[in-house]
Write an enzyme that holds these catalytic residues in place. Structure first.
Site, short mmCIF file in Angstrom:
data_model
loop_
_atom_site.label_atom_id
_atom_site.label_comp_id
_atom_site.label_asym_id
_atom_site.label_seq_id
_atom_site.Cartn_x
_atom_site.Cartn_y
_atom_site.Cartn_z
N ARG A 120 0.88 -1.02 0.06
CA ARG A 120 -0.01 -0.07 0.20
C ARG A 120 0.76 1.35 -0.05
O ARG A 120 0.52 2.39 -0.63
CB ARG A 120 -0.86 0.04 1.02
CG ARG A 120 -1.97 -1.13 1.02
CD ARG A 120 -3.22 -0.65 2.07
NE ARG A 120 -4.27 -1.72 1.96
CZ ARG A 120 -5.53 -1.47 2.09
NH1 ARG A 120 -5.84 -0.70 3.09
NH2 ARG A 120 -6.37 -2.53 1.94
N TYR A 165 -18.54 -2.28 16.44
CA TYR A 165 -18.10 -0.91 15.96
C TYR A 165 -18.49 0.17 16.28
O TYR A 165 -17.68 1.19 16.55
CB TYR A 165 -18.50 -1.13 14.51
CG TYR A 165 -18.36 0.27 13.47
CD1 TYR A 165 -16.98 0.31 13.12
CD2 TYR A 165 -19.24 1.18 13.22
CE1 TYR A 165 -16.76 1.50 12.28
CE2 TYR A 165 -18.91 2.34 12.44
CZ TYR A 165 -17.70 2.49 12.17
OH TYR A 165 -17.44 3.53 11.37
N LYS A 195 -16.19 3.60 18.19
CA LYS A 195 -16.65 4.91 17.51
C LYS A 195 -16.80 5.82 18.79
O LYS A 195 -16.28 6.90 18.83
CB LYS A 195 -17.77 5.01 16.61
CG LYS A 195 -17.19 4.11 14.99
CD LYS A 195 -16.04 4.99 14.64
CE LYS A 195 -14.53 4.34 14.68
NZ LYS A 195 -13.42 4.94 14.04
N THR A 228 -17.10 5.53 -0.30
CA THR A 228 -15.65 5.05 -0.30
C THR A 228 -15.96 3.53 -0.26
O THR A 228 -16.95 3.29 -0.30
CB THR A 228 -14.84 5.52 0.67
OG1 THR A 228 -15.46 5.07 1.97
CG2 THR A 228 -14.58 7.02 0.97
#
Length: 255
Positions: free
Chosen positions: A36, A151, A155, A184
């Site tokens: 990457r 998740y 957050k 995205t």
């Protein structure tokens, strides 16, 4: 200004780096692996790239060492993170639940290992509002696995971390940003907001000299200050999270 943007090889992170570079700031990029890193050099060839997988405490420590060689930093943007909804609980080589390690432990550890910047931005999500504070079970070791709830919890942790730093480090402007539902790979095909919009508030907080940008301990979306999950304002919860992360990483939070 010198800036570090984590998770900056694609999506919102790359767009954040592009916008900051375009207005003349020196940006250090972060890639999860060498492949990457090679890819992102095609987009911003003049920017240094540091490498490290946030799912490994060893690599986060190595990442901090590499990042220090390009610092010190005026700004650190904690953009990197994993999305939710996974069907199974995944455990890393360190023995931690992966979402918790990447989204919570990694930004904590990187912040603790680097010299305090002048500004710090934590990316969160509007789903922090659905996060729960379970200091007895942050990694779903006791609860039935729920990937989306895991998740949401991380957050919420990101907002807690941003506010804890704002309180502990009064000389650092530390804020949390909901970038919106952005088109995205992570956002998916149904996302409603365009990529530049997903980076704009972080760029403003990182670089602007506007009075509105020079404040700390806030949760924002599109430059608007919003009220976060009430747990985020709980100083006891903030301190608990710092203490737990310190115990799990072996690095106490400075100050």
């Amino acid at each position: 200004m010198r800036m570090l943007v984590t998770g900056s090889t694609q999506g919102i992170g790359l767009e954040t780096a592009r916008q900051l570079t375009a207005v003349g700031h020196d940006v250090v990029l972060h890639a999860r692996n060498a492949s990457r890193a090679d890819d992102v050099r095609g987009h911003l060839p003049d920017a240094p790239v540091v490498v490290g997988d946030l799912a490994s405490l060893r690599q986060v420590r190595d990442l901090a060492d590499a990042a220090r060689e390009h610092g010190p930093y005026d700004v650190v943007v904690h953009n990197a993170g994993l999305g939710g909804g996974r069907d199974q609980r995944v455990v890393t080589e360190d023995g931690f639940e992966e979402l918790f390690q990447v989204n919570t432990l990694a930004p904590y550890l990187l912040t603790a290992l680097l010299p305090a910047p002048s500004r710090l931005v934590h990316l969160t999500s509007g789903l922090e509002a659905q996060g729960t504070w379970r200091p007895d079970d942050l990694q779903f070791e006791r609860r039935p696995w729920d990937g989306m709830q895991a998740y949401c919890d991380t957050k919420l942790h990101d907002v807690l971390l941003a506010f804890a730093v704002a309180r502990r480090w009064p000389d650092t402007l530390s804020n949390a940003v909901d970038p919106g539902w952005i088109k995205t790979r992570m956002g998916g095909a149904g996302a409603t907001d365009e990529l530049p919009d997903g980076a704009e508030t972080q760029v403003w907080l990182a670089a602007s000299q506007d009075d509105a940008a020079l404040q700390s301990g806030r949760y924002l979306k599109r430059r608007e200050v919003l009220e976060p999950n009430p747990v985020a304002r709980d100083v006891t919860a903030q301190e608990q999270l710092l203490e737990i992360c310190g115990e799990l990483t072996g690095v106490a939070f400075p100050g």
